[in-house]
Design an enzyme around this catalytic site. Structure first.
Site, short mmCIF file in Angstrom:
data_model
loop_
_atom_site.label_atom_id
_atom_site.label_comp_id
_atom_site.label_asym_id
_atom_site.label_seq_id
_atom_site.Cartn_x
_atom_site.Cartn_y
_atom_site.Cartn_z
N ASP A 415 -6.48 13.48 -1.51
CA ASP A 415 -5.30 12.73 -1.12
C ASP A 415 -4.10 13.54 -1.61
OD1 ASP A 415 -3.78 10.46 -0.20
OD2 ASP A 415 -3.46 9.99 -2.32
N ASP A 613 -6.00 8.39 -5.89
CA ASP A 613 -5.52 7.42 -6.86
C ASP A 613 -6.53 6.29 -7.02
OD1 ASP A 613 -3.96 4.73 -7.37
OD2 ASP A 613 -2.76 6.35 -8.22
N ASP A 617 -6.50 4.11 -3.46
CA ASP A 617 -7.54 4.74 -2.64
C ASP A 617 -8.93 4.21 -2.96
OD1 ASP A 617 -5.67 6.40 -1.34
OD2 ASP A 617 -5.68 7.79 -3.02
#
Length: 718
Positions: A415, A613, A617
């Site tokens: 990410d 995270d 996430d």
């Protein structure tokens, strides 16, 4: 079973992997016990039990098979594994020295040739002390094992030494050749192995001890205007602690006065100090490097970051890797099989040669060489050292399965924000055909109510430009698209063109052109509109982490493909990706769709690791084959994912993958040695090529070699 709780027990009396399996089976069969796992290397048991389970009943059930368990009460000091091994080292050293002192003359007398009765008698007297005093632990454990119909490693040692000792007594009376030296040497060599094994396992288990030692012992508390030193255990939430330069911060809290740089390497693995000022969080066991600071205590005891780290490492060490199941199944039937085999060897040699000494010697060699200690140590010692080393480097493995799953990961998905980039965005561009101050006041006031890094950047940028912000009358965050709210009676929309279209807001071409210019530069752009029309474009920049390119390059060299997943528009995402060497970009993905992208890659036959995270996430982290959650001192115990990375540095993802793979390789090496050793050595002993003394030395060496091989992981460095 519902409303279960996890109970941890200290276990006393285990001497091999078979002991652990026996306790595991007994606990698992008790009413109200859902699952039970016993860690031989850690001398610990964990059980998932129902609310009505009687702990005393569990204790009694285990006591019946010769072992003691004692529940660990949260918040109380417990027997540390390393301390337990220190005590065992002292105990085994005492036995070893005593046995060696008496075995030496026995060996010398045997070398002289025991023709005289006095020679045999002296050997008998000394060997009896060696076997029944210094080797008493083997016979005591065997009695428990036999009476509970569960023979184990001690049974093999006890039967072997007693057989040699008993036959030698008979032979002495008959005037035949004796081999008391065999019984004495076996006992001494096994004790030597136990001594080295205890020392090696103590070294392997020191990760928890080192973590516990990081904490401060005392705190300088500010009460009634004066400072006084008290034990850390007496510090309460709400207290104010004073920390001077060079001192450890005693517990978690928030800085209320002063500023300083703090060494947080024990948390994150990063050596660079972190600047701290009023309002910033501070964590126990980190080191204040410069100024005097005052901290309001927010967490104590088991709630602190250090305690959470210790708990995660303990949890990882208490679990079993899937590869260990084979070793467990073999160990469960190994000892009875070996005893039957030894009897068969004795009978066969008697039938072939008819000489009792030869038949007995070969049968005893089979018993001793087959001790399965190395099998029981192969997996848990590697996991202990690997998880401990990970904690030192800022990587927390949450269970033992991680080490096995990491070997198959062939693609890592990052990410973007907070991992490949710093996530600390700044306001860079404001394009408007009207009043810039009004634009920033409306947009900044709305974004100030948001927790998103972009929102914080806009609000902070407006304040830095001396724009006075206000609290919005209402606020709504539309995940992945933008925010909507009312400021000073004006309905304001901040976000992507798609959101503007949904809200029926007209977008003048000059503002989309401005977005394109900002995005070509690699920044993130979005629109601000009210009264039915977009009034401006705002751009924010997120700097790429210095280590991102190195992390990507290292992963590619390891044969792992790297993918960047982001909600940013494709132009911005590809600009950043090109800067750090990523060619595969998945852009414009809504937070809720990240897990779908992980599944899509898995459906292509890929084994996917995801770095993101731990809160935003969570679905993607859970969906991935290996979820690596970026944590911090405040959320190290996040539920999502398999690994917690204690900082956003992408090199920690590389570290976690390499260390997990190295740990699993070590497990395979250990199991290969343990199984290969027994497979090769038992036939040699049965055929008469190994005498019992050599077998005892080899058996001891096998256990020590497995632990020593695991300890090599302590030298792992990314």
């Amino acid at each position: 079973m519902t409303d279960t709780q996890t109970i941890t027990f200290d276990v006393e009396g285990m001497t091999c992997a078979s002991c652990a399996l026996r306790i595991e089976r007994v606990l698992g069969k008790q009413d109200g016990v859902d699952t039970a796992i016993v860690n031989y290397a850690g001398h610990e048991a964990r059980a998932e039990i129902g609310p009505d389970v009687d702990i005393d009943a569990l204790r009694a059930a285990v006591a019946k098979i010769g072992y003691e368990i004692e529940p660990v009460v949260a918040g109380e000091d417990r027997v540390n594994v390393s301390e337990r091994y220190d005590e065992e080292v002292v105990y085994q050293r005492k036995n070893l020295v005593g046995a060696a002192v008496l075995t030496t003359p026995v060996f010398l007398l045997a070398m002289l040739g025991p023709d005289a009765l006095w020679n045999s008698a002296v050997q008998a007297a000394l060997t009896t002390i060696v076997v029944f005093v210094f080797g008493w632990q083997f016979h005591k454990a065997t009695w428990k094992q036999v009476t509970s119909f569960s023979p184990a490693m001690d049974t093999l040692v006890s039967v072997g030494t007693l057989a040699a000792w008993s036959y030698s007594l008979f032979a002495m009376v008959e005037g035949s050749a004796v081999f008391f030296d065999t019984a004495a040497m076996i006992t001494t060599l096994i004790l030597l192995g136990r001594y080295f094994e205890a020392k090696a396992k103590g070294r392997a288990s020191r990760a928890i001890t080192k973590l516990l030692e990081l904490g401060a012992k005392q705190a300088r508390v500010l009460r009634n205007g004066s400072e006084r030193m008290i034990d850390v255990a007496d510090v309460a939430v709400g207290d104010t602690v004073v920390v001077l330069p060079g001192e450890k911060i005693p517990t978690d809290g928030r800085i209320t006065r002063g500023s300083s740089s703090v060494d947080e390497s024990m948390l994150t693995g990063e050596s660079a100090p972190v600047e701290k000022s009023i309002g910033d969080d501070a964590f126990g066991a980190t080191i204040n490097q410069q100024g005097r600071i005052e901290i309001e205590v927010t967490k104590v005891g088991e709630a602190t970051a250090l305690a959470q780290i210790v708990r995660l490492v303990e949890d990882a060490q208490a679990t079993k890797a899937p590869v260990q199941r084979l070793a467990d199944r073999v160990s469960a039937v190994f000892v009875p099989t070996v005893i039957i085999l030894a009897i068969g060897v004795f009978v066969t040699w008697m039938f072939v040669g008819g000489e009792v000494p030869v038949a007995l010697r070969n049968a005893v060699a089979v018993l001793i060489i087959a001790c399965p200690c190395a099998m029981g140590l192969a997996t848990p010692t590697a996991i202990m050292v690997g998880s401990g080393r990970g904690a030192e480097l800022g990587v927390l493995f949450k269970n033992a399965e991680v080490f096995e799953r990491a070997r198959s990961v062939d693609v890592i998905v990052f990410d973007k924000t907070g991992t490949l980039t710093r996530g600390a965005m700044t306001l860079t561009d404001v394009v408007t055909g009207g009043d810039e101050e009004r634009l920033l006041r409306l947009a900044g006031s709305i974004e100030a109510a948001s927790e998103h890094p972009i929102g914080k950047a806009v609000a902070l940028g407006a304040e830095e430009r001396d724009v006075e912000l206000t609290i919005p009358d209402d606020f709504e965050a539309l995940r992945g698209r933008g925010v909507v709210g009312t400021v000073d009676g004006v309905r304001v929309t901040v976000g992507k063109p798609k959101l503007m279209a949904e809200q029926g807001i007209l977008i003048p071409e000059r503002y989309t052109d401005a977005m394109e210019v900002i995005e070509i530069a690699g920044n993130t752009a979005f629109l601000v509109g009210w009264d039915g029309e977009v009034r401006g474009t705002i751009g924010v920049a997120d700097t790429v982490r210095a280590s991102s390119a190195d992390a990507v390059s290292t992963l590619l060299d390891m044969g792992v493909e790297v993918v960047m997943l982001t909600g940013d528009n494709r132009r911005t995402a590809e600009t950043i990706a090109a800067e750090i060497g990523i060619t595969n970009v998945i852009a414009e993905v809504l937070p809720g769709d990240k897990a779908k992208e992980i599944r899509r890659l898995q459906n292509e036959g890929r084994s996917v690791g995801f770095v993101g995270d731990g809160i935003n996430d969570a679905p993607a982290l859970t969906e991935a084959d290996l979820g690596m959650a970026v944590g911090s001192g405040t959320d190290v115990a996040i539920e999502a994912g398999d690994v917690v990375l204690m900082s956003g540095d992408p090199m920690l993802a590389v570290t976690s993958l390499r260390l997990a793979r190295k740990t699993f390789t070590t497990i395979k090496q250990n199991l290969y040695w343990a199984f290969g050793y027994n497979t090769a050595a038992i036939p040699l002993a049965a055929l008469g090529f190994l005498n019992p003394m050599i077998a005892a030395a080899a058996m001891a060496f096998s256990s020590v070699s497995v632990v020593t091989n695991s300890i090599r992981l302590k030298r792992f460095n990314n």
